[in-house]
Design a protein around this motif. Structure first.
Motif, PDB file in Angstrom:
ATOM      1  N   SER A 295     -67.489  -5.390 -44.956  1.00  0.00           N
ATOM      2  CA  SER A 295     -67.595  -5.828 -46.343  1.00  0.00           C
ATOM      3  C   SER A 295     -66.641  -6.985 -46.577  1.00  0.00           C
ATOM      4  O   SER A 295     -65.600  -7.096 -45.918  1.00  0.00           O
ATOM      5  CB  SER A 295     -67.253  -4.666 -47.278  1.00  0.00           C
ATOM      6  OG  SER A 295     -67.043  -5.129 -48.593  1.00  0.00           O
ATOM      7  N   ARG A 296     -66.981  -7.840 -47.528  1.00  0.00           N
ATOM      8  CA  ARG A 296     -66.098  -8.953 -47.851  1.00  0.00           C
ATOM      9  C   ARG A 296     -64.739  -8.474 -48.335  1.00  0.00           C
ATOM     10  O   ARG A 296     -63.744  -9.190 -48.226  1.00  0.00           O
ATOM     11  CB  ARG A 296     -66.742  -9.837 -48.929  1.00  0.00           C
ATOM     12  CG  ARG A 296     -67.891 -10.694 -48.423  1.00  0.00           C
ATOM     13  CD  ARG A 296     -68.632 -11.370 -49.560  1.00  0.00           C
ATOM     14  NE  ARG A 296     -69.340 -10.389 -50.384  1.00  0.00           N
ATOM     15  CZ  ARG A 296     -70.071 -10.707 -51.445  1.00  0.00           C
ATOM     16  NH1 ARG A 296     -70.178 -11.963 -51.821  1.00  0.00           N
ATOM     17  NH2 ARG A 296     -70.701  -9.779 -52.127  1.00  0.00           N
ATOM     18  N   ALA A 297     -64.683  -7.245 -48.851  1.00  0.00           N
ATOM     19  CA  ALA A 297     -63.420  -6.701 -49.357  1.00  0.00           C
ATOM     20  C   ALA A 297     -62.589  -6.014 -48.277  1.00  0.00           C
ATOM     21  O   ALA A 297     -61.460  -5.596 -48.541  1.00  0.00           O
ATOM     22  CB  ALA A 297     -63.702  -5.721 -50.490  1.00  0.00           C
ATOM     23  N   ASP A 298     -63.117  -5.885 -47.068  1.00  0.00           N
ATOM     24  CA  ASP A 298     -62.408  -5.175 -46.010  1.00  0.00           C
ATOM     25  C   ASP A 298     -61.131  -5.893 -45.612  1.00  0.00           C
ATOM     26  O   ASP A 298     -61.091  -7.122 -45.500  1.00  0.00           O
ATOM     27  CB  ASP A 298     -63.294  -5.029 -44.768  1.00  0.00           C
ATOM     28  CG  ASP A 298     -64.359  -3.970 -44.925  1.00  0.00           C
ATOM     29  OD1 ASP A 298     -64.277  -3.180 -45.882  1.00  0.00           O
ATOM     30  OD2 ASP A 298     -65.279  -3.939 -44.090  1.00  0.00           O
TER      31      ASP A 298
END
Length: 326
Positions: A295-298
């Protein structure tokens, strides 16, 4: 700087140590580098994670996407890609298709999601003609590092199967068991979750849980101790299981949690992430090769853990292929 120090540095970026993920990364570092086709790594987050994993000796990446964009981001990151292979394609859709093609040609052992939508990547993977389907149902697992929990928690399925049938859940459970075995989990204790720990005809997930347990008794699901239905509290907390007087080798000790549907799994994983400071490494199983979903938030350590888990799964697949048929 050694690889071990680099893992610790990545872990500390998010203000706490991730010993569970660090152990997974260390185990994967002892294996051959995983040849990974990275589909459309066209932002700093996805491409940076690729270089981190390569520098740690986890993967040997093949970057599939618009070469001009990839080189521009690499230059901005200050990375040397003189030894990295690039397969130039025009857009994300073509990148997903080419990544699958590289696997089918034997040039890659896994696929990693870059900066494209999950649906776009999985569409290429599950295509009946030219995809990576097997006889199994494809399913997703989160490998969660929850600070207050002693061991990693595998949660399935929170990203692929929206409303799985009982037949689907057979594959979902078996995929998760195989993942746990690849992660060297022993013993593997699977809890089939519902809202309660008793079978209630008005709640279908409790009936399906009971059926899955009986299937395990009859050898239709193998490799783990399975119990259900169990509520979340008495699945992972021994005190809660004791209060409810549940006699089970799984209750209070589960390391694999099978949720009723995608909505439940997604909410459980995100609750742990945002309320308990947990991290969620993602992988898709049941295809010909592991699919690394990020995920881009990882955080960096989470992305590294996803690569490590895929490496362990691929190693287990190599072992199975090496066993001669009787």
């Amino acid at each position: 700087m050694t690889a071990a120090v680099s893992v610790q540095d990545a872990s500390q970026q998010s203000s706490r140590r991730h010993e569970k993920y660090e152990r997974l990364v260390a185990t994967a570092q002892s294996l051959p580098r995983l040849k990974v086709a990275v589909a459309h790594p066209c932002d700093a987050a996805s491409l940076g994670a690729v270089f981190e994993a390569a520098e740690l000796g986890l993967i040997e990446p093949i970057l599939v996407g618009p070469e001009v964009r990839i080189r521009a981001i690499t230059e901005a990151l200050g990375k040397d890609m003189s030894t990295t292979r690039i397969v130039d394609v025009l857009h994300s859709h073509a990148a997903a298709e080419k990544a699958v093609e590289l696997v089918r040609a034997g040039e890659a052992e896994a696929i990693m999601k870059g900066s494209l939508h999950t649906d776009e990547l999985m569409g290429a993977v599950v295509r009946r003609e030219g995809g990576l389907r097997t006889a199994r149902r494809i399913s997703h697992c989160f490998v969660m590092d929850v600070p207050s929990h002693e061991t990693p928690l595998i949660i399935t399925d929170a990203a692929v199967n929206i409303a799985p049938t009982l037949e689907d859940k057979i594959y979902i459970v078996q995929n998760a068991i195989d993942l746990a075995r690849a992660m060297r989990v022993d013993p593997i204790r699977v809890a089939i979750l519902s809202a309660m720990e008793t079978v209630n005809p008005k709640i279908p997930s409790t009936i399906e849980a009971a059926a899955l347990c009986k299937m395990a008794d009859r050898g239709q699901i193998t490799g783990a101790v399975i119990d259900g239905p169990l509520a979340l509290d008495n699945a992972i907390d021994l005190g809660a299981a004791t209060i409810k007087k549940i006699q089970s080798p799984v209750a209070g000790r589960a390391n694999v949690l099978v949720v009723p549907d995608l909505e439940a799994g997604n909410m459980l994983a995100k609750s742990l992430t945002f309320l308990a400071d947990a991290d969620a490494a993602g992988i898709v199983l049941g295809a010909r090769v592991p699919i690394i979903l990020t995920s881009r938030a990882d955080s960096t350590i989470t992305r590294l853990a996803s690569c490590a888990v895929a490496s362990l799964v691929a190693d287990e697949q190599r072992k199975q292929l090496a066993v001669p048929e009787v």
